[in-house]
Enzyme design. Structure first.
Site, PDB file in Angstrom:
ATOM      1  N   ARG A 125      -3.505 -10.080   5.243  1.00  0.00           N
ATOM      2  CA  ARG A 125      -4.072 -10.095   3.889  1.00  0.00           C
ATOM      3  C   ARG A 125      -2.992  -9.571   2.948  1.00  0.00           C
ATOM      4  O   ARG A 125      -2.590  -8.413   3.039  1.00  0.00           O
ATOM      5  CB  ARG A 125      -5.333  -9.240   3.824  1.00  0.00           C
ATOM      6  CG  ARG A 125      -6.033  -9.261   2.467  1.00  0.00           C
ATOM      7  CD  ARG A 125      -7.302  -8.413   2.499  1.00  0.00           C
ATOM      8  NE  ARG A 125      -8.005  -8.455   1.225  1.00  0.00           N
ATOM      9  CZ  ARG A 125      -7.781  -7.626   0.208  1.00  0.00           C
ATOM     10  NH1 ARG A 125      -6.853  -6.681   0.332  1.00  0.00           N
ATOM     11  NH2 ARG A 125      -8.463  -7.739  -0.916  1.00  0.00           N
ATOM     12  N   LYS A 152       0.816  -1.210   0.000  1.00  0.00           N
ATOM     13  CA  LYS A 152       0.000   0.000   0.000  1.00  0.00           C
ATOM     14  C   LYS A 152       0.857   1.270   0.000  1.00  0.00           C
ATOM     15  O   LYS A 152       2.063   1.237   0.232  1.00  0.00           O
ATOM     16  CB  LYS A 152      -0.962  -0.014   1.190  1.00  0.00           C
ATOM     17  CG  LYS A 152      -2.124  -0.983   0.987  1.00  0.00           C
ATOM     18  CD  LYS A 152      -3.197  -0.840   2.042  1.00  0.00           C
ATOM     19  CE  LYS A 152      -4.417  -1.697   1.691  1.00  0.00           C
ATOM     20  NZ  LYS A 152      -5.469  -1.624   2.721  1.00  0.00           N
TER      21      LYS A 152
END
Length: 289
Positions: free
Chosen positions: A265, A231
């Protein structure tokens, strides 16, 4: 009881009658079947590519595969429920035919899509909106009696980057989760997984602050899922591209595990599994002398 606290943290999930053990952290592999995911390396659109990725995940030891057909990147455009189901259902069917023992999660905020996906063979609902974008989602989860990932987000993927103002970020997060957990439990939902929503209506500084306080979320009684793989909090901080952010992801995944995460995740399953294994060996032996 959790060894560091006086509250009970759930250590199993009921997945269609089978107990999924959370006593050791799990890895959830990301399977993007969208044309516009922020990380190009995760985009898949051909059946052969999808099944090969699933096979690789299984070989690397994945515990759950999370399938998403609606991009939640900042500024993402809307996709109709019909198109979302049209992408999802054939993929779920194909995976269940080729790898019937695989546990599948469906990444959707729509109750109708979630219900169709569970009917096609998925096991878990992963809702980025915490029920905020579909009033029917909580009732759907209760009816289906499947584990539910409850994530924190403000707004929608299209406008969430403008909604990062908080008077008390962690306090508001805890109040949000407490209220929604009470609502879900009143409906009879038993297995609730908490996701702080890194990058969803949070800026980089807020993301790192939340990462440091994951363990405190466990007072709510649910396992915590952390999704920080590749991210912006990693690649923008380092001045690199998402394709170059695996090392940074690994560093932050270790911090997440040390701070109490139960599920990672990720796009890169093998590396996450290695993090978990090495950290568990470290924890078993750190007091050896």
């Amino acid at each position: 009881m959790d060894k560091d606290t006086f509250f009970q943290v759930k250590t199993t999930l009921n997945v269609k009658g089978k107990l999924l053990d959370l006593s050791s952290p799990l890895v959830m592999g990301i399977l993007n079947i969208t044309p516009d995911s922020f990380y190009a390396g995760s985009r898949l659109d051909k059946k052969e590519e999808i099944l090969k990725r699933v096979e690789n995940f299984i070989t690397e030891g994945v515990d759950v595969i999370d399938i998403g057909a609606y991009s939640s990147r900042p500024g993402a455009e809307d996709v109709s429920a019909q198109e979302e189901m049209g992408r999802l259902l054939p993929v779920i069917t194909a995976i269940k035919e080729s790898f019937p023992e695989t546990i599948l999660s469906v990444d959707t905020f729509r109750g109708s899509v979630a219900e169709a996906a569970i009917g096609a063979g998925a096991h878990i609902i992963n809702d980025i909106s915490g029920g905020e974008l579909d009033d029917e989602m909580f009732a759907t989860v209760a009816k289906l009696q499947v584990p539910y990932v409850l994530m924190h987000m403000k707004g929608t993927p299209k406008n969430m980057t403008s909604l990062t103002q908080y008077d008390d970020l962690f306090g508001e997060l805890m109040e949000y989760f407490s209220s929604k957990i009470n609502h879900l439990k009143a409906l009879g939902v038993k297995d609730i997984i908490l996701d702080p929503g890194f990058g969803f209506a949070k800026n980089t500084e807020q993301n790192y602050y939340l990462l440091s306080r994951i363990n405190e979320m466990r007072i709510l009684g649910g396992p915590v899922l952390v999704g920080i793989s590749r991210k912006t909090m990693i690649w923008k901080t380092l001045g690199i591209k998402p394709e170059e952010a695996l090392n940074g992801t690994t560093v932050l995944n270790v911090l997440a595990l040390q701070n109490g995460a139960s599920i990672l995740r990720v796009h890169d399953v093998m590396q996450a599994k290695e993090c978990i294994k090495l950290l568990e060996v470290y924890n078993r032996n750190k007091d050896f002398l």
